[in-house]
Design a protein around this motif. Structure first.
Motif, short mmCIF file in Angstrom:
data_model
loop_
_atom_site.label_atom_id
_atom_site.label_comp_id
_atom_site.label_asym_id
_atom_site.label_seq_id
_atom_site.Cartn_x
_atom_site.Cartn_y
_atom_site.Cartn_z
N VAL A 51 33.48 -28.49 18.29
CA VAL A 51 33.20 -29.87 17.90
C VAL A 51 32.87 -29.89 16.42
CG1 VAL A 51 31.71 -31.86 18.26
CG2 VAL A 51 32.31 -30.41 20.19
N TYR A 52 33.51 -30.79 15.70
CA TYR A 52 33.25 -30.98 14.28
C TYR A 52 32.61 -32.35 14.11
CZ TYR A 52 36.89 -27.40 13.99
OH TYR A 52 37.64 -26.27 14.15
N CYS A 53 31.37 -32.40 13.66
CA CYS A 53 30.66 -33.66 13.48
C CYS A 53 30.47 -33.95 12.00
CB CYS A 53 29.29 -33.59 14.15
SG CYS A 53 29.37 -33.38 15.92
N LYS A 54 30.42 -35.23 11.68
CA LYS A 54 30.20 -35.68 10.30
C LYS A 54 31.14 -34.96 9.34
CE LYS A 54 25.42 -36.92 11.18
NZ LYS A 54 24.04 -36.76 10.81
N ILE A 55 32.42 -35.05 9.60
CA ILE A 55 33.42 -34.33 8.81
C ILE A 55 33.61 -34.95 7.43
CG2 ILE A 55 34.62 -33.57 10.87
CD1 ILE A 55 36.77 -35.71 10.13
N MET A 103 35.23 -46.28 31.36
CA MET A 103 34.13 -46.34 30.42
C MET A 103 34.64 -47.00 29.13
SD MET A 103 31.80 -43.16 29.01
CE MET A 103 31.14 -42.74 30.60
N ARG A 104 33.87 -47.89 28.61
CA ARG A 104 34.26 -48.59 27.38
C ARG A 104 34.13 -47.68 26.16
NH1 ARG A 104 31.74 -54.44 27.55
NH2 ARG A 104 32.54 -54.27 25.47
N LEU A 105 34.73 -48.12 25.06
CA LEU A 105 34.77 -47.30 23.85
C LEU A 105 33.38 -46.88 23.38
CD1 LEU A 105 36.29 -46.00 21.52
CD2 LEU A 105 36.26 -48.20 20.36
N LYS A 106 32.44 -47.83 23.30
CA LYS A 106 31.10 -47.47 22.83
C LYS A 106 30.44 -46.48 23.77
CE LYS A 106 29.79 -51.54 20.16
NZ LYS A 106 28.86 -52.65 20.08
N GLY A 107 30.60 -46.69 25.07
CA GLY A 107 29.99 -45.78 26.05
C GLY A 107 30.56 -44.38 25.95
N ARG A 108 31.89 -44.28 25.87
CA ARG A 108 32.55 -42.97 25.74
C ARG A 108 32.17 -42.32 24.42
NH1 ARG A 108 35.08 -40.04 29.14
NH2 ARG A 108 36.01 -41.85 30.09
N SER A 109 32.13 -43.10 23.36
CA SER A 109 31.77 -42.56 22.04
C SER A 109 30.35 -42.05 22.03
CB SER A 109 31.96 -43.63 20.96
OG SER A 109 33.30 -44.03 20.90
N ARG A 110 29.44 -42.78 22.64
CA ARG A 110 28.04 -42.32 22.71
C ARG A 110 27.94 -41.05 23.54
NH1 ARG A 110 25.71 -48.23 23.41
NH2 ARG A 110 25.29 -48.68 21.23
N LYS A 133 24.78 -45.05 11.03
CA LYS A 133 25.47 -44.62 9.82
C LYS A 133 24.80 -45.25 8.61
CE LYS A 133 29.93 -44.53 9.83
NZ LYS A 133 31.35 -44.82 9.92
N LYS A 134 24.97 -44.63 7.47
CA LYS A 134 24.43 -45.17 6.22
C LYS A 134 25.57 -45.28 5.22
CE LYS A 134 19.90 -43.16 6.87
NZ LYS A 134 18.88 -42.27 6.35
N PHE A 135 25.63 -46.43 4.54
CA PHE A 135 26.65 -46.64 3.53
C PHE A 135 26.10 -47.58 2.49
CE2 PHE A 135 30.47 -48.90 1.94
CZ PHE A 135 31.12 -47.81 1.39
N MET A 136 26.11 -47.13 1.25
CA MET A 136 25.63 -47.92 0.12
C MET A 136 24.23 -48.50 0.36
SD MET A 136 29.16 -49.73 -1.12
CE MET A 136 28.40 -50.35 -2.62
N GLY A 137 23.35 -47.68 0.90
CA GLY A 137 21.98 -48.07 1.11
C GLY A 137 21.71 -48.91 2.35
N LYS A 138 22.75 -49.20 3.13
CA LYS A 138 22.59 -50.00 4.34
C LYS A 138 22.80 -49.12 5.56
CE LYS A 138 24.04 -54.29 2.23
NZ LYS A 138 24.92 -55.44 2.30
N GLU A 139 22.06 -49.43 6.62
CA GLU A 139 22.21 -48.71 7.88
C GLU A 139 22.85 -49.62 8.90
OE1 GLU A 139 18.38 -47.27 9.04
OE2 GLU A 139 18.44 -45.63 7.60
N PHE A 140 23.77 -49.05 9.69
CA PHE A 140 24.43 -49.81 10.74
C PHE A 140 24.94 -48.85 11.80
CE2 PHE A 140 27.43 -48.68 7.50
CZ PHE A 140 28.57 -48.30 8.19
N MET A 141 25.26 -49.39 12.97
CA MET A 141 25.81 -48.60 14.06
C MET A 141 27.33 -48.58 13.94
SD MET A 141 23.19 -47.55 15.70
CE MET A 141 23.76 -46.98 17.27
N GLY A 142 27.93 -47.43 14.20
CA GLY A 142 29.38 -47.33 14.12
C GLY A 142 29.88 -45.98 14.58
N ILE A 143 31.20 -45.82 14.52
CA ILE A 143 31.84 -44.58 14.91
C ILE A 143 31.59 -43.52 13.83
CG2 ILE A 143 34.08 -43.46 15.33
CD1 ILE A 143 33.30 -45.29 17.59
N ILE A 144 31.13 -42.35 14.24
CA ILE A 144 30.89 -41.24 13.34
C ILE A 144 32.12 -40.34 13.38
CG2 ILE A 144 29.42 -39.22 12.90
CD1 ILE A 144 27.18 -40.80 14.40
N ARG A 145 32.67 -40.02 12.22
CA ARG A 145 33.87 -39.18 12.16
C ARG A 145 33.60 -37.85 12.84
NH1 ARG A 145 35.48 -40.08 5.93
NH2 ARG A 145 36.53 -42.07 6.19
#
Length: 65
Positions: free
Chosen positions: A42-46, A1-8, A16-28
Motif C-alpha cells: 500500500v502506498y499512502c500520500k503519494i 458499499m458507497r464510494l466514501k464507505g469503501r474509501s474509508r 486533507k490540507k491545502f493552502m491552509g484549509k482543511e477538508f475531507m477528501g480522497i487521499i492519493r
C-alpha cells in the motif's frame, strides 16, 4: 458499499490540507495487488513526481520473473 464507505475502509478518505484549509477528501493512494487478489503493498500520500519509479522498482522486486 458507497464510494466514501469503501474509501474509508481502505484508508483513502480523510482529512486533507491545502493552502491552509482543511477538508475531507480522497487521499492519493495506490495498491499493488497480486494475481490472487491479495494486496502486496500500500502506498499512502503519494507524490506524483516520483510515484511511477517507486512502483516500478517495487514490482520488479516482488515479481517472480
Amino acid at each position: 458499499m458507497r464510494l466514501k464507505g469503501r474509501s474509508r475502509y481502505h484508508g483513502c478518505y480523510g482529512l486533507k490540507k491545502f493552502m491552509g484549509k482543511e477538508f475531507m477528501g480522497i487521499i492519493r493512494s495506490t495498491f499493488a495487488i497480486d494475481p490472487d487478489g491479495r494486496i502486496e503493498k500500500v502506498y499512502c500520500k503519494i507524490k506524483p513526481e516520483s510515484h511511477a519509479a517507486e512502483i516500478l522498482a517495487d514490482l520488479l522486486e516482488i515479481s517472480p520473473e
